[in-house]
Design a protein around this motif. Structure first.
Motif, PDB file in Angstrom:
ATOM      1  N   ASP A   1       0.855  -1.151   0.127  1.00 26.69           N
ATOM      2  CA  ASP A   1      -0.021   0.096  -0.136  1.00 26.69           C
ATOM      3  C   ASP A   1       1.095   1.173  -0.015  1.00 26.69           C
ATOM      4  O   ASP A   1       1.725   1.288   1.151  1.00 26.69           O
ATOM      5  CB  ASP A   1      -0.858  -0.190   1.219  1.00 26.69           C
ATOM      6  CG  ASP A   1      -1.665   1.283   1.317  1.00 26.69           C
ATOM      7  OD1 ASP A   1      -1.615   2.316   0.433  1.00 26.69           O
ATOM      8  OD2 ASP A   1      -2.500   1.399   2.565  1.00 26.69           O
ATOM      9  N   LEU A   2       0.848   1.917  -1.081  1.00 26.49           N
ATOM     10  CA  LEU A   2       1.705   3.091  -1.236  1.00 26.49           C
ATOM     11  C   LEU A   2       1.021   4.545  -0.830  1.00 26.49           C
ATOM     12  O   LEU A   2       1.984   5.431  -1.284  1.00 26.49           O
ATOM     13  CB  LEU A   2       2.604   3.167  -2.670  1.00 26.49           C
ATOM     14  CG  LEU A   2       3.011   1.674  -3.007  1.00 26.49           C
ATOM     15  CD1 LEU A   2       3.504   1.848  -4.351  1.00 26.49           C
ATOM     16  CD2 LEU A   2       4.350   1.380  -2.143  1.00 26.49           C
ATOM     17  N   SER A   3       0.005   4.456  -0.179  1.00 30.11           N
ATOM     18  CA  SER A   3      -0.833   5.520   0.122  1.00 30.11           C
ATOM     19  C   SER A   3      -0.118   6.610   0.940  1.00 30.11           C
ATOM     20  O   SER A   3      -0.107   7.968   0.937  1.00 30.11           O
ATOM     21  CB  SER A   3      -2.158   5.495   0.517  1.00 30.11           C
ATOM     22  OG  SER A   3      -2.074   4.651   1.886  1.00 30.11           O
ATOM     23  N   THR A   4       1.003   6.127   1.913  1.00 29.00           N
ATOM     24  CA  THR A   4       1.895   6.849   2.778  1.00 29.00           C
ATOM     25  C   THR A   4       2.992   6.973   2.172  1.00 29.00           C
ATOM     26  O   THR A   4       4.083   7.570   2.977  1.00 29.00           O
ATOM     27  CB  THR A   4       1.719   6.259   4.061  1.00 29.00           C
ATOM     28  OG1 THR A   4       2.348   4.956   4.349  1.00 29.00           O
ATOM     29  CG2 THR A   4       0.283   6.316   4.670  1.00 29.00           C
ATOM     30  N   LEU A   5       3.608   6.758   1.060  1.00 33.32           N
ATOM     31  CA  LEU A   5       4.840   6.774   0.529  1.00 33.32           C
ATOM     32  C   LEU A   5       5.363   8.155   0.695  1.00 33.32           C
ATOM     33  O   LEU A   5       4.832   9.039   0.378  1.00 33.32           O
ATOM     34  CB  LEU A   5       4.946   6.299  -1.025  1.00 33.32           C
ATOM     35  CG  LEU A   5       6.319   5.979  -1.513  1.00 33.32           C
ATOM     36  CD1 LEU A   5       6.958   4.750  -0.843  1.00 33.32           C
ATOM     37  CD2 LEU A   5       6.240   5.957  -3.081  1.00 33.32           C
ATOM     38  N   ILE A   6       6.594   8.212   1.099  1.00 28.24           N
ATOM     39  CA  ILE A   6       7.375   9.606   1.280  1.00 28.24           C
ATOM     40  C   ILE A   6       8.188   9.679   0.195  1.00 28.24           C
ATOM     41  O   ILE A   6       9.429   8.674   0.084  1.00 28.24           O
ATOM     42  CB  ILE A   6       8.215   9.499   2.693  1.00 28.24           C
ATOM     43  CG1 ILE A   6       6.970   9.395   3.730  1.00 28.24           C
ATOM     44  CG2 ILE A   6       8.795  10.894   2.700  1.00 28.24           C
ATOM     45  CD1 ILE A   6       7.770   9.251   5.195  1.00 28.24           C
TER      46      ILE A   6
END
Length: 179
Positions: free
Chosen positions: A169-174
């Motif tokens: 899940d890349l929704s919080t990728l920085i």
């Protein structure tokens, strides 16, 4: 990095190795030449991790081979307050292909303990060892790395696609600032 923060991060890393039953096995590259993998890597992007919460920019990891087959790991970043933060760890190969490593940032005197080790699995690596993607089997943590402070956008997008296909899940990728 103070010892309390280091110990907390190590415990968090240890907890991260627990796998969810519904996840397929995380795919890794066929083989990693640790001599070629050694050197400095710039972090292009990451999923949030407790021990990196102070990192505002210029995140890098340097891998230095030891004579005994282990790898010295030096992580550096520029903190929010403008100071440099550095942590030294140790990586050990966990398979003959060297695509699965175990990393600890415990103080040297405590590295013998059966806690504080986290999986570091190389999921993608170009043939020239210029770009890489590393993750953990529980899909909680992910790093996209490059030998240069910036990465080709097409390569970056391909890595993101591969990570999503592997269940991340890349929704919080920085996206890491490098300057």
């Amino acid at each position: 990095m103070n010892i309390r923060l280091l110990f907390s991060a190590t415990i968090a890393l240890s907890a991260a190795v627990v796998l969810a039953d519904d996840l397929p096995a995380l795919e890794t590259v066929a083989e990693v030449d640790l001599a070629k993998y050694s050197g400095k890597w710039y972090e292009i992007a990451r999923l949030p991790m407790p021990y990196q919460k102070q990192c505002a920019a210029n995140v890098s990891a340097t891998y230095i081979p030891n004579a005994n087959g282990t790898i010295r790991v030096i992580n550096r970043c520029l903190a929010d307050n403008g100071s440099w933060s550095e942590a030294e760890g140790l990586a050990k190969p966990q398979n003959e292909a060297n695509s699965k490593l175990s990393v600890t940032f415990m103080p040297k005197a405590l590295r013998w303990l059966p806690i504080g080790k986290a999986p570091y699995w190389v999921m993608a690596l170009d043939e020239n060892y210029e770009t890489a993607m590393v993750g953990q089997p529980d899909r909680k943590y992910l790093w996209i790395l490059s030998r240069k402070p910036q990465m080709d956008e097409a390569v970056y997008q391909a890595y993101l696609k591969q990570a999503q296909e592997q269940g991340y899940d890349l929704s919080t990728l920085i996206h890491t600032k490098q300057f």
